[in-house]
Design a protein around this motif. Structure first.
Motif, mmCIF file in Angstrom:
data_model
loop_
_atom_site.group_PDB
_atom_site.id
_atom_site.type_symbol
_atom_site.label_atom_id
_atom_site.label_comp_id
_atom_site.label_asym_id
_atom_site.label_seq_id
_atom_site.Cartn_x
_atom_site.Cartn_y
_atom_site.Cartn_z
ATOM 1 N N GLU A 1 0.840 -1.197 0.000
ATOM 2 C CA GLU A 1 0.000 0.000 0.000
ATOM 3 C C GLU A 1 0.872 1.243 0.000
ATOM 4 N N ALA A 2 0.486 2.231 -0.810
ATOM 5 C CA ALA A 2 1.154 3.528 -0.947
ATOM 6 C C ALA A 2 2.370 3.501 -1.875
ATOM 7 N N GLU A 3 2.781 2.317 -2.311
ATOM 8 C CA GLU A 3 3.912 2.251 -3.228
ATOM 9 C C GLU A 3 3.432 2.306 -4.676
ATOM 10 N N THR A 4 4.403 2.312 -5.581
ATOM 11 C CA THR A 4 4.122 2.403 -7.017
ATOM 12 C C THR A 4 4.387 1.061 -7.685
ATOM 13 N N VAL A 5 3.559 0.715 -8.640
ATOM 14 C CA VAL A 5 3.723 -0.547 -9.365
ATOM 15 C C VAL A 5 3.485 -0.298 -10.854
ATOM 16 N N THR A 6 4.199 -1.052 -11.683
ATOM 17 C CA THR A 6 4.037 -0.929 -13.136
ATOM 18 C C THR A 6 3.674 -2.285 -13.737
ATOM 19 N N LEU A 7 2.593 -2.308 -14.493
ATOM 20 C CA LEU A 7 2.141 -3.511 -15.182
ATOM 21 C C LEU A 7 2.517 -3.413 -16.658
ATOM 22 N N SER A 8 3.015 -4.480 -17.212
ATOM 23 C CA SER A 8 3.521 -4.469 -18.582
ATOM 24 C C SER A 8 2.496 -4.978 -19.583
ATOM 25 N N CYS A 9 2.588 -4.448 -20.793
ATOM 26 C CA CYS A 9 1.738 -4.901 -21.889
ATOM 27 C C CYS A 9 2.484 -4.632 -23.194
ATOM 28 N N THR A 10 2.564 -5.619 -24.027
ATOM 29 C CA THR A 10 3.071 -5.423 -25.384
ATOM 30 C C THR A 10 2.022 -5.933 -26.362
ATOM 31 N N TYR A 11 2.093 -5.431 -27.582
ATOM 32 C CA TYR A 11 1.094 -5.808 -28.569
ATOM 33 C C TYR A 11 1.756 -5.916 -29.938
ATOM 34 N N ASP A 12 1.082 -6.573 -30.808
ATOM 35 C CA ASP A 12 1.597 -6.749 -32.155
ATOM 36 C C ASP A 12 0.509 -6.370 -33.137
ATOM 37 N N THR A 13 0.825 -5.452 -34.042
ATOM 38 C CA THR A 13 -0.147 -5.026 -35.033
ATOM 39 C C THR A 13 0.570 -4.412 -36.214
ATOM 40 N N SER A 14 -0.085 -4.454 -37.345
ATOM 41 C CA SER A 14 0.422 -3.771 -38.535
ATOM 42 C C SER A 14 -0.325 -2.455 -38.762
ATOM 43 N N GLU A 15 -1.295 -2.164 -37.904
ATOM 44 C CA GLU A 15 -2.058 -0.932 -38.011
ATOM 45 C C GLU A 15 -1.228 0.254 -37.547
ATOM 46 N N ASN A 16 -1.548 1.428 -38.098
ATOM 47 C CA ASN A 16 -0.872 2.646 -37.662
ATOM 48 C C ASN A 16 -1.759 3.460 -36.718
ATOM 49 N N ASN A 17 -3.056 3.371 -36.941
ATOM 50 C CA ASN A 17 -4.004 4.099 -36.091
ATOM 51 C C ASN A 17 -4.783 3.095 -35.236
ATOM 52 N N TYR A 18 -4.708 3.283 -33.943
ATOM 53 C CA TYR A 18 -5.395 2.350 -33.048
ATOM 54 C C TYR A 18 -5.509 2.973 -31.659
ATOM 55 N N TYR A 19 -6.183 2.248 -30.789
ATOM 56 C CA TYR A 19 -6.377 2.687 -29.413
ATOM 57 C C TYR A 19 -5.927 1.565 -28.478
ATOM 58 N N LEU A 20 -5.461 1.973 -27.329
ATOM 59 C CA LEU A 20 -5.073 1.016 -26.289
ATOM 60 C C LEU A 20 -5.782 1.370 -24.994
ATOM 61 N N PHE A 21 -6.127 0.332 -24.237
ATOM 62 C CA PHE A 21 -6.890 0.526 -23.021
ATOM 63 C C PHE A 21 -6.340 -0.355 -21.904
ATOM 64 N N TRP A 22 -6.547 0.094 -20.698
ATOM 65 C CA TRP A 22 -6.388 -0.740 -19.513
ATOM 66 C C TRP A 22 -7.752 -0.827 -18.815
ATOM 67 N N ILE B 1 0.699 2.550 -11.532
ATOM 68 C CA ILE B 1 -0.240 2.926 -10.474
ATOM 69 C C ILE B 1 0.573 3.506 -9.327
ATOM 70 N N SER B 2 0.333 4.752 -9.041
ATOM 71 C CA SER B 2 1.051 5.435 -7.959
ATOM 72 C C SER B 2 0.211 5.413 -6.684
ATOM 73 N N ASP B 3 0.903 5.455 -5.532
ATOM 74 C CA ASP B 3 0.198 5.505 -4.253
ATOM 75 C C ASP B 3 -0.879 4.413 -4.196
ATOM 76 N N SER B 4 -0.456 3.184 -4.387
ATOM 77 C CA SER B 4 -1.396 2.061 -4.485
ATOM 78 C C SER B 4 -2.312 1.988 -3.260
ATOM 79 N N GLN B 5 -3.575 1.688 -3.539
ATOM 80 C CA GLN B 5 -4.568 1.560 -2.486
ATOM 81 C C GLN B 5 -5.133 0.142 -2.463
ATOM 82 N N LEU B 6 -5.670 -0.251 -1.322
ATOM 83 C CA LEU B 6 -6.211 -1.598 -1.201
ATOM 84 C C LEU B 6 -7.290 -1.860 -2.264
ATOM 85 N N GLY B 7 -8.029 -0.840 -2.616
ATOM 86 C CA GLY B 7 -9.073 -0.982 -3.624
ATOM 87 C C GLY B 7 -8.555 -1.172 -5.037
ATOM 88 N N ASP B 8 -7.252 -1.059 -5.215
ATOM 89 C CA ASP B 8 -6.661 -1.323 -6.533
ATOM 90 C C ASP B 8 -6.469 -2.813 -6.774
#
Lengths: 113, 119
Positions: free
Chosen positions: B15-36, B79-86
């Motif tokens: 709790e209160a620390e920072t964490v980073t989740l990784s994601c990589t993707y593969d596409t031949s498109e130039n225009n697209y959207y990414l979401f978490w 995610i900064s300042d991680s909370q239990l609800g995360d």
């Protein structure tokens, strides 16, 4: 999400039975989607429908069937041909906005007795 | 076809620390959207943050921010300042840009990362 209703929340199926999962929406959107979620597998697309009386297979359609007779409703039938139906099923509707492309229902948990 | 890879099945953070989740993707498109998306124990899918590929600036939503590296096809969530609800499953998702809108907004999801925030 208040605009999408999935029912029931929990469903049990005996071997060899077909069961139907309900998905209803009151947001007047054209597109609707069914996903299956298994541990460690993420969400996989089963079927989707872009308009009434039309639908397309997703990535894992075998053993499932759908209908889209009304804009508000997109029921999913898990047939006896689906050999491993135990999973969490999510319905989603497609919005008009690319920055919020889909709204999800609360899901149905299907288990085999 | 597009693919989305989340290489960390599980992570934990204090709790209160920072964490980073990784994601990589593969596409031949130039225009697209990414979401978490976040899926807490209630199983409801909640959109956390989004990024348009044509924007160089990284998206930020309160304690959530992304590091979008288009050339590397990488899209990590901080995610900064991680909370239990995360505490939740977090899914990275890809959507290619389409002209006709809503009916064609199909998402491709990664397999998810289960994040646990410890007190």
């Amino acid at each position: 999400d208040g605009g999408i209703t999935q029912s029931p929340k929990y469903l049990f199926r005996k071997e060899g039975q077909n069961v139907t999962l309900s998905c209803e929406q009151n947001l007047n959107h054209d597109a609707m989607y069914w996903y299956r979620q298994d541990p460690g597998q993420g969400l996989r697309l089963i079927y989707y429908s872009q308009i009434v009386n039309d639908f397309q297979k997703g990535d894992i359609a075998e053993g499932y069937s759908v209908s889209r007779e009304k804009k508000e409703s997109f029921p999913l039938t898990v047939t006896s041909a689906q050999k491993n139906p135990t999973a969490f099923y999510l319905c989603a509707i497609g919005t008009e906005y690319s920055n919020q492309p889909q709204h999800f229902g609360d899901g149905t948990r299907l288990s085999i007795l | 076809a597009q693919t989305v890879t989340q290489s960390q099945p599980e992570m934990s953070v204090q709790e209160a620390e920072t964490v980073t989740l990784s994601c990589t993707y593969d596409t031949s498109e130039n225009n697209y959207y990414l979401f978490w998306y976040k899926q807490p124990p209630s199983r409801q899918m909640i959109l956390v943050i989004r990024q348009e590929a044509y924007k160089q600036q990284n998206a930020t939503e309160n304690r959530f921010s992304v590091n979008f590296q288009k050339a590397a096809k990488s899209f990590s969530l901080k995610i900064s300042d991680s909370q239990l609800g995360d505490t939740a499953m977090y899914f990275c998702a890809f959507m290619k840009h389409v002209l006709s809108g809503g009916s064609n907004y199909k998402l491709t999801f990664g397999k998810g990362t289960l994040l646990t925030v410890n007190p």
